[in-house]
Motif scaffolding. Structure first.
Motif, PDB file in Angstrom:
ATOM      1  N   ALA A 258       0.827  -1.207   0.000  1.00  0.00           N
ATOM      2  CA  ALA A 258       0.000   0.000   0.000  1.00  0.00           C
ATOM      3  C   ALA A 258       0.864   1.261   0.000  1.00  0.00           C
TER       4      ALA A 258
ATOM      5  N   MET B 287       2.178   1.601  -3.426  1.00  0.00           N
ATOM      6  CA  MET B 287       1.133   2.107  -4.316  1.00  0.00           C
ATOM      7  C   MET B 287       0.910   3.601  -4.087  1.00  0.00           C
ATOM      8  N   LYS B 288       1.005   4.010  -2.804  1.00  0.00           N
ATOM      9  CA  LYS B 288       0.822   5.431  -2.493  1.00  0.00           C
ATOM     10  C   LYS B 288       1.942   6.266  -3.110  1.00  0.00           C
TER      11      LYS B 288
ATOM     12  N   TYR C   1       1.343   6.610  -6.710  1.00  0.00           N
ATOM     13  CA  TYR C   1       0.336   7.641  -6.991  1.00  0.00           C
ATOM     14  C   TYR C   1       0.933   9.051  -6.929  1.00  0.00           C
TER      15      TYR C   1
ATOM     16  N   ILE D  51      -5.140  -0.266 -12.325  1.00  0.00           N
ATOM     17  CA  ILE D  51      -5.426  -0.033 -10.905  1.00  0.00           C
ATOM     18  C   ILE D  51      -6.668  -0.805 -10.485  1.00  0.00           C
ATOM     19  N   THR D  52      -7.667  -0.807 -11.339  1.00  0.00           N
ATOM     20  CA  THR D  52      -8.885  -1.553 -11.010  1.00  0.00           C
ATOM     21  C   THR D  52      -8.596  -3.036 -10.819  1.00  0.00           C
TER      22      THR D  52
ATOM     23  N   GLN E 126      -5.721  -4.364  -9.902  1.00  0.00           N
ATOM     24  CA  GLN E 126      -4.988  -4.542  -8.647  1.00  0.00           C
ATOM     25  C   GLN E 126      -5.920  -4.455  -7.441  1.00  0.00           C
ATOM     26  N   GLN E 127      -6.880  -3.548  -7.511  1.00  0.00           N
ATOM     27  CA  GLN E 127      -7.827  -3.423  -6.409  1.00  0.00           C
ATOM     28  C   GLN E 127      -8.688  -4.673  -6.269  1.00  0.00           C
ATOM     29  N   GLU E 128      -9.062  -5.271  -7.405  1.00  0.00           N
ATOM     30  CA  GLU E 128      -9.834  -6.509  -7.330  1.00  0.00           C
ATOM     31  C   GLU E 128      -9.025  -7.629  -6.703  1.00  0.00           C
TER      32      GLU E 128
ATOM     33  N   ALA F 167      -6.523  -7.223  -4.598  1.00  0.00           N
ATOM     34  CA  ALA F 167      -6.399  -6.902  -3.179  1.00  0.00           C
ATOM     35  C   ALA F 167      -7.684  -7.217  -2.423  1.00  0.00           C
ATOM     36  N   GLN F 168      -8.833  -6.957  -3.056  1.00  0.00           N
ATOM     37  CA  GLN F 168     -10.103  -7.258  -2.409  1.00  0.00           C
ATOM     38  C   GLN F 168     -10.278  -8.760  -2.211  1.00  0.00           C
TER      39      GLN F 168
ATOM     40  N   SER G  78      -8.118  -9.778   0.650  1.00  0.00           N
ATOM     41  CA  SER G  78      -8.732  -9.344   1.905  1.00  0.00           C
ATOM     42  C   SER G  78      -9.892 -10.244   2.300  1.00  0.00           C
TER      43      SER G  78
END
Length: 859
Positions: free
Chosen positions: A154, A157-158, A161, A176-177, A179-181, A183-184, A187
């Protein structure tokens, strides 16, 4: 409370006695002085505590220490379990020992056993709790590490950004979408609770354990004798024997390649044969792929184009070869077909085209070049296999032109174009082409010169609308397939005409001649006494005179019954294979399927041969039924073994892949010893026990009647010629296509026509047998038993003579390897037809004779 006589000195030493002697004021002073001393002591102790760190809070154990402590405790509990189990067994033995003799001691032992069992149950529960707790700690440690890693990610990633401007955001939104999927999903996976303290169903655990055992058993059965990686095999770079030049040579005599265990598929084929095939009949064995999945290309064999049964391993040629050869596990039918598949260096991925990728670089010496030259001159072809689809091509190119001057050019194909067609996620068609490729010349090389070669390949994928492989016919030109159908229908029409003529001829005999004969023979003796003797002496109507001899048992009755038994077995075997083919149980893309089915049916139909032979042998008065069973089981197996031994020895001496490995030989012998021979014995026992006396309409006299001289056209040789030629003529056209399939490159798929022709063959054999038997009996010759077998059974001799004609005039086969195999198995084929048609002929004649004599009125 002080005991009497306690000395004051001791009280003074303790300080207690002096305390009682002070007055009140003195007590207060003493108390104040002692309080001050206690305060100073507390101040000093607090200083020491600060100096040495005492008073700090103690640290808790690390997760690793806790896990190790839990493991140690689990070991202690396990030892306690073992101890309790031993005690329980001891108490149980004690209770059994006392039993009824000392009931009180036995009950006490059982009570102790119950208490120990309760302790054991408590220990099991405690151990399960510790295991859950240890697993929870391990999961927590893993989750903590994952969370720390995610925190670092994270932060990264920050930082990423921060380095981006507003223009880059739109371009990277998709990434990014994604990667977020991810990560989700991680989680969600971490947030799911671990099964600590969950209630587990014992039945589910037992079912899962049983499934694991079945999977392990199936895996063991499928990998018995097969190795994932074969030991290193030293491949010969050049043949150890020089190749013979000129026409009629036997082809490449190469060094015999070591036979790995997986080539024979050792014990897997017998499980397939005895327990059932691993795939559903009629369903194509197609693998489903995803885009980019690897598609394995297996190299199989090479050999002269005109000698289909003379094949060698592909890696016996100087070609691109991996360092370690991995062979594919083959079925029994594939091994019998001479297949020896091995993984290649070709890298093919589903739906990914390749353009001129380098396969390998080679430096060939003059001996290796000469080996390739001789292979190309003898029209050697290669066979690869992709997803059970065979693809074939020639090794090289040869061109001869002109007489004076004569040119002889030989080239090697160093580039191959693979064309594959797919439908959805399945491969439908595969082919190899060298259409736009220039061969590499092998001419003009000096003896001490090396030839450098670079082998390349291309892969082209294309989508097709064809959904099934069976619907895809490639390689047939516009006029060949219709002409084949036309010739087939002409042969069927020819056979049908012959059948109708023969059936009509037999019907005339039964309805007209026999009716007249029976009407005359059944007249009252008083009205026909004057002329009946002359009528009976007539050759055409003399079959009534031999009614007392027509059922006289023949010589060599044991051999006759063995012929009938084995013939009945092959009738069932041939009918079963054709019916299975009609039902679509044989996939033309699956190598050796018919071979495996033939071995299975032969082993299972051995009971038919034993039953028919022993049953009829007991009916005609045979006593040595054990010898009859041995003769029955040896009548075909011994000639087959002798023929196969010669053929296999020739293949082995020439290094051909048609030579069966030792493990496959032992496997086939085991199948015959454990399945075929026992079923023959069992069938013989049932046939002997169920046999009834021979049902003869006429009584046989003890003294045989003298047989009058017979004309030449009623001799055995003429009957064999007529009885063998007519059935052969009914199948002669279809026999060509069967030979072209077995000994050529064609694939026979017209099983409906084959079944119809097979029925015509049996019908013609039965009809001609009845006609010839009637002519024989009308000449007062009652020796019809063996004559009926030989007359129509001679069709096998005509089939063998046709095989000689086919070899000489209809094929281009040559060489000792192909010649020995062709004539050896052609001789066996004729022998099998002799047994089958001889059996049909005999039982047809027997039925006919019983019919005519049961309707004849006897004195």
């Amino acid at each position: 409370m002080m005991s009497p006589g306690c000395p004051k000195e001791r009280l003074a030493q303790a300080g207690l006695g002096e305390l009682r002697l002070h007055p009140p004021r003195a007590k207060a002073e003493v108390a104040g002085r002692r309080g001050a001393e206690a305060g100073e002591a507390r101040v000093a102790m607090s200083g020491l505590s600060r100096l040495f760190g005492r008073g700090k809070k103690e640290k808790g154990p690390t997760p690793e220490e806790a896990i190790q402590k839990l493991k140690d405790t689990e070991k202690i509990l396990i030892k306690k379990q073992e101890f309790l189990e031993q005690r329980i067994q001891q108490e149980l033995q004690m209770a059994k020992k006392h039993g009824i003799k000392n009931k009180r001691a036995a009950l006490q032992a059982l009570r102790r056993k119950k208490r120990l069992e309760q302790q054991l149950a408590q220990t099991d529960g405690t151990l399960s709790t510790l295991e859950f707790q240890r697993e929870a700690i391990e999961n927590a440690t893993t989750n903590a590490e994952v969370v720390r890693t995610m925190e670092l990610a994270a932060q990264g990633m920050k930082k990423a950004y921060q380095d981006m401007d507003i223009d880059k955001v739109d371009e990277l939104m998709a990434d990014i979408t994604e990667q977020q999927e991810v990560a989700q999903q991680i989680s969600d996976a971490i947030s799911q609770p671990v099964g600590f303290g969950d209630v587990v169903d014992e039945d589910e655990l037992l079912e899962e354990l049983e499934e694991l055992e079945q999977e392990e058993l199936a895996r063991d059965l499928l990998t018995v004798g097969d190795k994932e990686e074969e030991p290193p095999i030293e491949l010969p770079s050049v043949p150890s024997i020089h190749l013979p030049a000129g026409p009629g040579s036997t082809g490449l005599r190469m060094t015999v390649l070591g036979q790995p265990g997986s080539w024979s598929c050792q014990w897997l084929p017998v499980l397939i044969l005895l327990l059932g095939s691993g795939y559903e009949p009629g369903v194509e064995g197609v693998t489903h792929y995803k885009a980019g999945d690897p598609v394995i290309l297996y190299v199989n064999k090479v050999g002269p184009y005109h000698n289909p049964q003379e094949t060698y391993h592909y890696y016996q040629l100087p070609v691109c070869c991996p360092e370690k050869i991995r062979h594919k596990s083959l079925s029994l039918g594939e091994v019998l077909d001479g297949d020896r598949m091995a993984e290649s260096l070709y890298e093919i991925r589903f739906r990914e085209n390749v353009e001129k990728r380098i396969l390998c670089h080679m430096q060939l010496n003059s001996a290796q070049v000469e080996q390739l030259r001789q292979a190309i001159e003898e029209l050697y072809y290669f066979e690869f296999v992709v997803d059970d689809l065979p693809i074939r091509g020639f090794v090289g190119y040869m061109e001869e032109s002109g007489f004076l001057p004569h040119s002889h050019k030989i080239g090697l194909w160093t580039h191959l174009d693979f064309h594959l067609e797919f439908h959805g996620d399945r491969i439908i068609f595969a082919n190899v082409s060298v259409r736009d490729v220039k061969p590499h010349s092998l001419d003009g090389l000096r003896p001490d010169e090396f030839l450098g070669l670079t082998h390349t390949y291309s892969v082209r994928w294309s989508e097709t609308s064809v959904e099934r492989r069976s619907d895809r016919r490639r390689g047939d030109d516009g006029g060949f397939f219709p002409r084949t159908l036309e010739i087939h229908w002409l042969s069927i029409i020819n056979s049908m005409v012959l059948v109708f003529l023969l059936v009509g001829f037999v019907a005339v005999i039964l309805m007209r001649v026999l009716r007249n004969d029976l009407a005359r023979y059944n007249l009252d003796e008083e009205t026909t006494s004057a002329g009946s003797g002359d009528d009976f002496d007539q050759g055409d109507n003399g079959w009534k005179i031999i009614h007392t001899d027509v059922f006289r048992f023949p010589p060599y009755r044991g051999l006759l019954c063995a012929v009938l038994g084995v013939g009945a077995q092959f009738l069932a075997l041939g009918t079963g294979i054709i019916v299975m083919a009609l039902l679509g149980m044989f996939n033309v893309h699956r190598h050796g399927a018919i071979n495996s089915a033939a071995i299975l049916l032969y082993a299972l139909t051995c009971c038919i041969s034993g039953y028919v032979s022993s049953h009829f042998y007991r009916q005609i008065g045979g006593e040595r039924w054990v010898w009859n069973i041995i003769l029955t089981t040896s009548l075909f197996s011994v000639p087959f073994f002798l023929t196969w031994s010669v053929v296999n020895s020739v293949h082995w001496a020439n290094g051909s892949t048609q030579a069966l490995p030792a493990t496959t030989i032992l496997l086939l012998l085991t199948v015959w010893l454990l399945v075929g021979f026992p079923l023959t014995v069992i069938g013989g026992i049932f046939g002997k026990n169920n046999a009834s006396p021979f049902d003869a309409p006429c009584r046989t006299k003890n003294i045989a009647r003298e047989i009058p001289p017979q004309p030449w056209y009623k001799s055995t040789l003429i009957h064999m010629t007529v009885g063998g030629f007519l059935p052969f003529s009914a199948i002669s056209v279809e026999l060509y296509y069967i030979f072209a399939t077995v000994w050529g490159r064609e694939q026979y798929t017209l099983y409906g026509i084959l079944f119809f022709v097979f029925a015509i063959l049996l019908s013609v054999g039965a009809c001609i047998s009845i006609a010839l038997t009637y002519f024989q009996l009308s000449g007062e010759d009652y020796r019809w038993w063996w004559r009926s077998v030989l007359s129509v059974g001679s069709t096998g001799l005509f089939i063998f003579l046709y095989s000689v004609f086919y070899y000489a005039r209809r094929s281009n086969m040559s060489g000792a390897v192909q010649t020995v195999e062709f004539f050896g198995y052609s001789l066996l084929t004729g022998y099998v037809f002799f047994l089958m048609l001889g059996t049909i002929s005999f039982f047809s004649s027997l039925k006919f004779i019983r019919y005519i004599y049961v309707n004849l009125k006897m004195d």
